[in-house]
Design an enzyme around this catalytic site. Structure first.
Site, PDB file in Angstrom:
ATOM      1  CG  PHE A  87      -1.935   1.177   1.124  1.00 30.04           C
ATOM      2  CD1 PHE A  87      -3.168   0.976   0.509  1.00 30.04           C
ATOM      3  CD2 PHE A  87      -1.635   2.430   1.625  1.00 30.04           C
ATOM      4  CE1 PHE A  87      -4.081   2.019   0.401  1.00 30.04           C
ATOM      5  CE2 PHE A  87      -2.549   3.471   1.525  1.00 30.04           C
ATOM      6  CZ  PHE A  87      -3.770   3.277   0.911  1.00 30.04           C
ATOM      7  CG  ASP A 125       5.807   3.437   1.695  1.00 29.85           C
ATOM      8  OD1 ASP A 125       5.841   4.089   2.745  1.00 29.85           O
ATOM      9  OD2 ASP A 125       4.758   3.278   1.037  1.00 29.85           O
ATOM     10  CE  LYS A 131       0.032   5.879   7.506  1.00 29.44           C
ATOM     11  NZ  LYS A 131      -1.326   6.408   7.673  1.00 29.44           N
TER      12      LYS A 131
END
Length: 404
Positions: free
Chosen positions: A137, A223, A252
Protein backbone atom coordinates in the site's frame (compact mmCIF):
# COMPACT_ATOMS: atom_id res chain seq x y z
CA UNK A 1 -19.93 1.82 28.01
CA UNK A 2 -22.38 3.40 25.60
CA UNK A 3 -20.89 4.89 22.46
CA UNK A 4 -22.86 7.58 20.70
CA UNK A 5 -22.13 10.40 18.30
CA UNK A 6 -23.91 13.74 18.60
CA UNK A 7 -26.53 14.54 15.99
CA UNK A 8 -25.31 17.12 13.48
CA UNK A 9 -26.93 20.54 13.71
CA UNK A 10 -27.72 20.35 10.00
CA UNK A 11 -27.30 17.87 7.17
CA UNK A 12 -23.65 17.23 6.42
CA UNK A 13 -22.17 18.15 3.06
CA UNK A 14 -19.17 15.86 3.52
CA UNK A 15 -18.53 13.35 0.75
CA UNK A 16 -19.42 9.85 1.99
CA UNK A 17 -15.96 8.33 1.41
CA UNK A 18 -15.31 7.20 4.99
CA UNK A 19 -17.03 4.50 7.00
CA UNK A 20 -16.84 6.37 10.28
CA UNK A 21 -17.30 4.89 13.73
CA UNK A 22 -20.06 6.36 15.92
CA UNK A 23 -17.82 8.51 18.11
CA UNK A 24 -16.41 12.04 18.05
CA UNK A 25 -13.45 13.05 20.18
CA UNK A 26 -13.15 16.32 22.04
CA UNK A 27 -9.74 16.14 23.71
CA UNK A 28 -6.78 13.92 24.46
CA UNK A 29 -3.95 13.46 26.91
CA UNK A 30 -1.11 11.03 26.40
CA UNK A 31 -2.46 7.72 25.12
CA UNK A 32 -6.03 8.61 26.12
CA UNK A 33 -8.81 10.30 24.18
CA UNK A 34 -12.06 11.76 25.54
CA UNK A 35 -15.19 11.86 23.42
CA UNK A 36 -17.82 14.60 23.34
CA UNK A 37 -19.77 12.72 26.04
CA UNK A 38 -16.80 12.63 28.41
CA UNK A 39 -15.99 8.93 27.95
CA UNK A 40 -12.33 7.84 27.86
CA UNK A 41 -10.62 5.59 25.31
CA UNK A 42 -7.18 3.99 25.24
CA UNK A 43 -5.78 4.95 21.85
CA UNK A 44 -3.95 1.91 20.46
CA UNK A 45 -4.03 3.24 16.90
CA UNK A 46 -2.42 6.71 17.16
CA UNK A 47 -4.47 8.09 14.28
CA UNK A 48 -3.04 5.25 12.15
CA UNK A 49 0.59 5.65 13.30
CA UNK A 50 0.45 9.45 13.25
CA UNK A 51 0.25 10.52 16.90
CA UNK A 52 3.52 8.95 18.00
CA UNK A 53 3.83 11.47 20.85
CA UNK A 54 0.28 10.77 21.91
CA UNK A 55 -2.10 13.66 22.44
CA UNK A 56 -1.36 17.11 23.81
CA UNK A 57 2.37 16.47 24.17
CA UNK A 58 3.94 19.51 25.87
CA UNK A 59 6.99 19.75 23.57
CA UNK A 60 4.86 19.60 20.45
CA UNK A 61 2.22 22.01 21.76
CA UNK A 62 4.84 24.57 22.80
CA UNK A 63 6.65 24.37 19.46
CA UNK A 64 3.43 24.81 17.48
CA UNK A 65 2.18 27.65 19.67
CA UNK A 66 5.42 29.51 19.18
CA UNK A 67 5.56 28.92 15.44
CA UNK A 68 1.94 29.84 14.75
CA UNK A 69 2.56 33.30 16.22
CA UNK A 70 5.46 33.83 13.79
CA UNK A 71 4.88 32.19 10.40
CA UNK A 72 2.67 29.40 9.10
CA UNK A 73 3.31 29.58 5.36
CA UNK A 74 5.54 31.56 2.99
CA UNK A 75 5.87 29.16 0.00
CA UNK A 76 8.96 27.65 -1.56
CA UNK A 77 9.56 30.77 -3.64
CA UNK A 78 11.66 31.80 -0.63
CA UNK A 79 14.13 30.16 1.69
CA UNK A 80 12.62 28.40 4.71
CA UNK A 81 15.35 28.04 7.37
CA UNK A 82 13.41 25.37 9.30
CA UNK A 83 13.56 23.12 6.23
CA UNK A 84 17.34 23.07 6.39
CA UNK A 85 17.21 22.23 10.10
CA UNK A 86 14.75 19.34 9.75
CA UNK A 87 16.43 18.06 6.57
CA UNK A 88 19.78 17.95 8.37
CA UNK A 89 18.22 16.17 11.36
CA UNK A 90 16.60 13.51 9.15
CA UNK A 91 19.67 13.02 6.95
CA UNK A 92 21.83 12.54 10.03
CA UNK A 93 19.53 9.91 11.52
CA UNK A 94 19.02 8.12 8.20
CA UNK A 95 22.59 8.31 6.90
CA UNK A 96 21.18 9.82 3.71
CA UNK A 97 21.92 12.99 1.75
CA UNK A 98 19.05 15.06 0.35
CA UNK A 99 15.48 15.77 1.47
CA UNK A 100 12.34 17.07 -0.25
CA UNK A 101 9.34 17.96 1.94
CA UNK A 102 5.78 17.16 0.88
CA UNK A 103 2.43 17.11 2.67
CA UNK A 104 1.65 13.40 2.96
CA UNK A 105 2.86 9.87 2.44
CA UNK A 106 1.09 9.60 -0.90
CA UNK A 107 2.84 12.75 -2.11
CA UNK A 108 6.21 11.50 -0.88
CA UNK A 109 5.67 8.19 -2.68
CA UNK A 110 4.46 9.98 -5.81
CA UNK A 111 7.72 11.93 -5.73
CA UNK A 112 9.70 8.72 -5.35
CA UNK A 113 7.98 7.21 -8.40
CA UNK A 114 8.67 10.34 -10.45
CA UNK A 115 12.29 10.32 -9.33
CA UNK A 116 12.70 6.64 -10.28
CA UNK A 117 11.29 7.27 -13.75
CA UNK A 118 13.57 10.25 -14.30
CA UNK A 119 16.54 8.21 -13.04
CA UNK A 120 15.63 5.46 -15.48
CA UNK A 121 15.45 7.89 -18.36
CA UNK A 122 18.85 9.28 -17.42
CA UNK A 123 20.17 5.70 -17.57
CA UNK A 124 18.75 5.20 -21.06
CA UNK A 125 15.60 3.33 -20.01
CA UNK A 126 12.91 4.88 -22.15
CA UNK A 127 10.02 3.04 -20.49
CA UNK A 128 11.24 2.72 -16.92
CA UNK A 129 9.58 0.06 -14.78
CA UNK A 130 9.40 -0.24 -11.00
CA UNK A 131 9.15 -3.59 -9.23
CA UNK A 132 6.47 -3.48 -6.51
CA UNK A 133 5.08 -6.04 -4.06
CA UNK A 134 1.85 -7.96 -3.62
CA UNK A 135 -0.31 -6.57 -0.80
CA UNK A 136 1.65 -3.30 -0.82
CA UNK A 137 0.00 0.00 0.00
CA UNK A 138 1.65 3.22 -1.19
CA UNK A 139 -1.24 5.71 -1.39
CA UNK A 140 -4.33 6.80 -3.30
CA UNK A 141 -3.01 9.13 -6.00
CA UNK A 142 -3.15 7.54 -9.45
CA UNK A 143 0.52 6.55 -9.49
CA UNK A 144 0.68 5.35 -5.89
CA UNK A 145 -2.65 3.54 -6.30
CA UNK A 146 -1.16 1.75 -9.30
CA UNK A 147 1.87 0.75 -7.22
CA UNK A 148 -0.43 -0.52 -4.47
CA UNK A 149 -1.27 -4.22 -4.41
CA UNK A 150 -4.88 -4.01 -3.27
CA UNK A 151 -7.59 -4.61 -5.88
CA UNK A 152 -10.30 -3.29 -3.54
CA UNK A 153 -8.90 0.24 -3.47
CA UNK A 154 -7.99 0.11 -7.18
CA UNK A 155 -11.47 -0.93 -8.29
CA UNK A 156 -13.17 1.62 -10.52
CA UNK A 157 -10.08 3.66 -11.35
CA UNK A 158 -8.84 1.89 -14.47
CA UNK A 159 -6.86 2.43 -16.52
CA UNK A 160 -4.15 2.48 -13.88
CA UNK A 161 -0.71 3.98 -14.45
CA UNK A 162 1.56 1.56 -16.30
CA UNK A 163 5.19 0.82 -15.54
CA UNK A 164 4.81 -1.34 -12.43
CA UNK A 165 5.83 -5.01 -12.25
CA UNK A 166 4.40 -6.88 -9.28
CA UNK A 167 6.10 -9.75 -7.46
CA UNK A 168 5.17 -11.69 -4.30
CA UNK A 169 6.22 -10.00 -1.08
CA UNK A 170 9.23 -11.72 0.52
CA UNK A 171 10.23 -13.46 -2.73
CA UNK A 172 13.75 -12.32 -3.58
CA UNK A 173 14.03 -14.93 -6.34
CA UNK A 174 11.11 -13.29 -8.16
CA UNK A 175 13.01 -10.00 -8.10
CA UNK A 176 16.17 -11.66 -9.36
CA UNK A 177 14.19 -13.20 -12.22
CA UNK A 178 13.50 -9.70 -13.55
CA UNK A 179 17.14 -8.70 -13.92
CA UNK A 180 16.97 -9.57 -17.61
CA UNK A 181 14.36 -6.83 -18.12
CA UNK A 182 16.48 -3.84 -19.11
CA UNK A 183 13.63 -1.38 -18.49
CA UNK A 184 13.51 -2.09 -14.73
CA UNK A 185 14.90 0.86 -12.83
CA UNK A 186 13.87 0.40 -9.18
CA UNK A 187 12.42 -1.81 -6.48
CA UNK A 188 9.81 -0.22 -4.20
CA UNK A 189 8.72 -1.89 -0.98
CA UNK A 190 7.70 -1.63 2.66
CA UNK A 191 9.89 -3.44 5.21
CA UNK A 192 6.69 -4.16 7.16
CA UNK A 193 3.42 -4.01 5.26
CA UNK A 194 0.93 -2.18 7.47
CA UNK A 195 -2.22 -2.27 5.36
CA UNK A 196 -1.12 -5.67 4.09
CA UNK A 197 -1.55 -7.23 7.54
CA UNK A 198 1.65 -6.38 9.47
CA UNK A 199 3.71 -8.64 7.22
CA UNK A 200 7.46 -8.43 7.81
CA UNK A 201 10.25 -9.03 5.34
CA UNK A 202 12.17 -12.18 6.25
CA UNK A 203 15.53 -11.73 7.96
CA UNK A 204 18.19 -11.14 5.34
CA UNK A 205 15.75 -10.44 2.50
CA UNK A 206 16.36 -6.69 2.48
CA UNK A 207 20.12 -7.22 2.30
CA UNK A 208 19.65 -9.50 -0.69
CA UNK A 209 17.37 -7.01 -2.42
CA UNK A 210 19.91 -4.26 -1.79
CA UNK A 211 22.52 -6.46 -3.48
CA UNK A 212 20.31 -7.08 -6.52
CA UNK A 213 19.73 -3.35 -6.89
CA UNK A 214 23.46 -2.60 -6.67
CA UNK A 215 24.31 -5.26 -9.24
CA UNK A 216 21.80 -3.85 -11.74
CA UNK A 217 22.06 -0.11 -11.07
CA UNK A 218 18.49 -0.03 -9.75
CA UNK A 219 17.18 2.28 -7.07
CA UNK A 220 16.05 0.72 -3.81
CA UNK A 221 12.99 2.70 -2.67
CA UNK A 222 11.77 1.99 0.85
CA UNK A 223 8.35 3.28 1.87
CA UNK A 224 8.66 4.11 5.58
CA UNK A 225 5.47 6.15 5.72
CA UNK A 226 4.00 3.91 8.45
CA UNK A 227 7.14 2.24 9.81
CA UNK A 228 9.37 5.31 10.07
CA UNK A 229 10.12 7.76 12.90
CA UNK A 230 10.71 5.26 15.74
CA UNK A 231 7.58 3.16 15.18
CA UNK A 232 9.55 -0.13 15.11
CA UNK A 233 12.13 0.82 17.76
CA UNK A 234 14.65 2.27 15.29
CA UNK A 235 14.40 5.60 13.53
CA UNK A 236 13.55 3.69 10.35
CA UNK A 237 12.58 0.04 9.98
CA UNK A 238 15.28 -0.77 7.41
CA UNK A 239 17.92 0.06 10.03
CA UNK A 240 17.16 -3.22 11.80
CA UNK A 241 19.05 -4.87 8.94
CA UNK A 242 21.72 -2.23 8.47
CA UNK A 243 20.65 -1.42 4.91
CA UNK A 244 20.55 2.11 3.48
CA UNK A 245 18.07 2.74 0.65
CA UNK A 246 18.63 5.04 -2.31
CA UNK A 247 15.21 6.58 -1.71
CA UNK A 248 13.08 6.66 1.44
CA UNK A 249 9.64 8.14 2.04
CA UNK A 250 8.24 9.35 5.35
CA UNK A 251 5.03 10.92 6.64
CA UNK A 252 2.54 9.88 9.36
CA UNK A 253 4.59 10.03 12.58
CA UNK A 254 6.96 12.74 11.36
CA UNK A 255 4.65 15.62 12.31
CA UNK A 256 2.80 14.00 15.24
CA UNK A 257 -0.52 15.09 13.73
CA UNK A 258 0.56 18.04 11.60
CA UNK A 259 0.57 16.98 7.92
CA UNK A 260 4.11 16.52 6.60
CA UNK A 261 5.82 14.09 4.24
CA UNK A 262 9.43 13.69 3.23
CA UNK A 263 11.36 12.16 0.35
CA UNK A 264 14.99 11.33 1.16
CA UNK A 265 17.66 10.34 -1.35
CA UNK A 266 21.17 8.94 -1.18
CA UNK A 267 24.02 7.87 -3.42
CA UNK A 268 22.85 7.30 -7.00
CA UNK A 269 19.48 8.95 -6.33
CA UNK A 270 21.00 12.31 -5.36
CA UNK A 271 20.57 15.23 -7.76
CA UNK A 272 18.17 13.35 -10.05
CA UNK A 273 15.61 16.13 -9.59
CA UNK A 274 16.69 19.47 -11.03
CA UNK A 275 15.06 22.89 -10.61
CA UNK A 276 11.50 22.66 -11.89
CA UNK A 277 11.37 18.86 -12.03
CA UNK A 278 9.29 18.61 -8.86
CA UNK A 279 7.59 20.98 -6.46
CA UNK A 280 4.90 21.73 -3.90
CA UNK A 281 2.93 24.70 -2.62
CA UNK A 282 2.40 23.74 1.02
CA UNK A 283 5.21 21.23 1.51
CA UNK A 284 7.88 22.24 4.00
CA UNK A 285 5.93 25.14 5.50
CA UNK A 286 7.30 26.52 8.80
CA UNK A 287 4.50 25.04 10.92
CA UNK A 288 5.06 21.51 9.59
CA UNK A 289 8.81 21.88 10.04
CA UNK A 290 8.32 22.98 13.66
CA UNK A 291 6.20 19.86 14.24
CA UNK A 292 8.85 17.60 12.72
CA UNK A 293 11.67 19.14 14.75
CA UNK A 294 9.68 18.90 17.98
CA UNK A 295 8.83 15.27 17.22
CA UNK A 296 12.45 14.23 16.66
CA UNK A 297 13.54 16.16 19.74
CA UNK A 298 10.95 14.51 21.96
CA UNK A 299 11.73 11.00 20.69
CA UNK A 300 15.41 11.50 21.47
CA UNK A 301 15.03 13.31 24.79
CA UNK A 302 12.48 10.87 26.18
CA UNK A 303 14.12 7.64 25.02
CA UNK A 304 11.16 6.65 22.87
CA UNK A 305 13.20 4.42 20.53
CA UNK A 306 14.00 2.12 23.45
CA UNK A 307 10.49 2.48 24.81
CA UNK A 308 8.96 1.39 21.49
CA UNK A 309 11.09 -1.76 21.49
CA UNK A 310 10.44 -2.57 25.14
CA UNK A 311 6.71 -1.91 25.12
CA UNK A 312 6.30 -3.75 21.83
CA UNK A 313 7.85 -6.87 23.33
CA UNK A 314 5.70 -6.49 26.46
CA UNK A 315 2.49 -6.18 24.45
CA UNK A 316 3.27 -9.09 22.12
CA UNK A 317 4.39 -11.31 25.00
CA UNK A 318 1.37 -10.32 27.06
CA UNK A 319 -1.04 -11.12 24.26
CA UNK A 320 0.72 -14.41 23.51
CA UNK A 321 0.37 -15.47 27.14
CA UNK A 322 -3.22 -14.31 27.51
CA UNK A 323 -4.30 -15.93 24.23
CA UNK A 324 -2.19 -19.08 24.44
CA UNK A 325 -5.21 -21.40 24.45
CA UNK A 326 -6.71 -19.74 21.41
CA UNK A 327 -3.41 -20.00 19.57
CA UNK A 328 -3.09 -23.68 20.44
CA UNK A 329 -6.61 -24.27 19.15
CA UNK A 330 -5.74 -22.64 15.83
CA UNK A 331 -8.17 -19.76 16.36
CA UNK A 332 -5.30 -17.28 16.30
CA UNK A 333 -2.76 -17.80 13.54
CA UNK A 334 0.00 -15.43 14.64
CA UNK A 335 0.99 -12.51 16.82
CA UNK A 336 3.73 -10.58 15.04
CA UNK A 337 5.34 -7.25 14.43
CA UNK A 338 8.24 -5.10 15.51
CA UNK A 339 8.30 -2.37 18.10
CA UNK A 340 4.91 -0.72 18.42
CA UNK A 341 3.65 -2.06 15.09
CA UNK A 342 1.78 -5.23 16.02
CA UNK A 343 -0.60 -7.58 14.23
CA UNK A 344 -2.79 -10.33 15.69
CA UNK A 345 -3.98 -12.60 12.87
CA UNK A 346 -7.18 -14.49 13.55
CA UNK A 347 -8.33 -17.56 11.64
CA UNK A 348 -11.49 -15.80 10.51
CA UNK A 349 -12.59 -12.28 9.51
CA UNK A 350 -12.85 -10.04 12.54
CA UNK A 351 -13.74 -6.54 11.36
CA UNK A 352 -16.57 -6.38 13.91
CA UNK A 353 -13.91 -6.31 16.65
CA UNK A 354 -13.34 -2.63 15.88
CA UNK A 355 -16.81 -1.60 17.08
CA UNK A 356 -16.69 -4.07 19.95
CA UNK A 357 -13.39 -2.58 21.08
CA UNK A 358 -14.84 0.92 20.86
CA UNK A 359 -17.63 -0.16 23.20
CA UNK A 360 -15.05 -1.08 25.88
CA UNK A 361 -13.00 2.06 25.44
CA UNK A 362 -10.28 0.78 23.13
CA UNK A 363 -9.28 2.10 19.71
CA UNK A 364 -7.92 -0.54 17.33
CA UNK A 365 -8.04 -1.31 13.63
CA UNK A 366 -8.55 -4.45 11.53
CA UNK A 367 -6.70 -4.72 8.24
CA UNK A 368 -6.68 -7.43 5.59
CA UNK A 369 -10.00 -8.60 7.13
CA UNK A 370 -8.36 -10.92 9.68
CA UNK A 371 -5.56 -8.92 11.32
CA UNK A 372 -6.03 -6.73 14.37
CA UNK A 373 -3.57 -3.87 13.92
CA UNK A 374 -2.06 -2.09 16.91
CA UNK A 375 -0.09 1.14 16.54
CA UNK A 376 0.02 2.64 20.05
CA UNK A 377 1.73 5.97 20.76
CA UNK A 378 5.46 5.73 21.33
CA UNK A 379 4.97 7.21 24.81
CA UNK A 380 2.87 4.30 26.11
CA UNK A 381 4.05 3.11 29.55
CA UNK A 382 4.06 -0.22 31.38
CA UNK A 383 0.68 0.27 33.03
CA UNK A 384 -0.97 1.36 29.79
CA UNK A 385 0.52 -1.55 27.85
CA UNK A 386 -0.84 -3.96 30.45
CA UNK A 387 -4.25 -2.29 30.20
CA UNK A 388 -4.16 -2.64 26.42
CA UNK A 389 -3.31 -6.33 26.69
CA UNK A 390 -6.07 -6.95 29.22
CA UNK A 391 -8.80 -5.16 27.29
CA UNK A 392 -7.89 -6.60 23.90
CA UNK A 393 -7.26 -10.19 24.99
CA UNK A 394 -10.58 -10.27 26.86
CA UNK A 395 -12.35 -8.91 23.82
CA UNK A 396 -10.75 -11.45 21.46
CA UNK A 397 -11.54 -14.34 23.81
CA UNK A 398 -15.22 -13.41 23.89
CA UNK A 399 -15.29 -12.89 20.12
CA UNK A 400 -13.72 -16.27 19.40
CA UNK A 401 -15.89 -18.12 21.93
CA UNK A 402 -19.03 -16.78 20.28
CA UNK A 403 -17.70 -17.63 16.84
CA UNK A 404 -17.07 -21.25 17.82
Amino acid sequence: MVVSIPSPVEASHLMPVFSRLPVAFASGQGVWLTDVNGQWYLDALSGIAVNGLGHNHPRLVAALQQQVTQLIHVSNLYDVPQQHELANALAKRAGMSQVFFANSGAEANEGAIKLARLFGLQQGRENAKIIVMSDAFHGRTMATLSATGNEKVQKGFAPLVSGFVRVPFNDVSAIRALTSDKEVTAVMLEVIQGEGGILCLADGALTQIRQVCDENNWLLIIDEVQTGVARTGRWFAHQHEGVTPDVMTLAKGLGSGVPVGALLTHDRANDVFHVGAHGTTFGGNPLAMAAGLATLSAIEAEGLLDNAQRQGVAIRDGLSAALADEMSAGLIMDIRGRGLMIGIELARPCTELVKQALAVGLLINVTHDTVVRLLPPLIINDEESAELVQRLSSLIKVFLSRAS
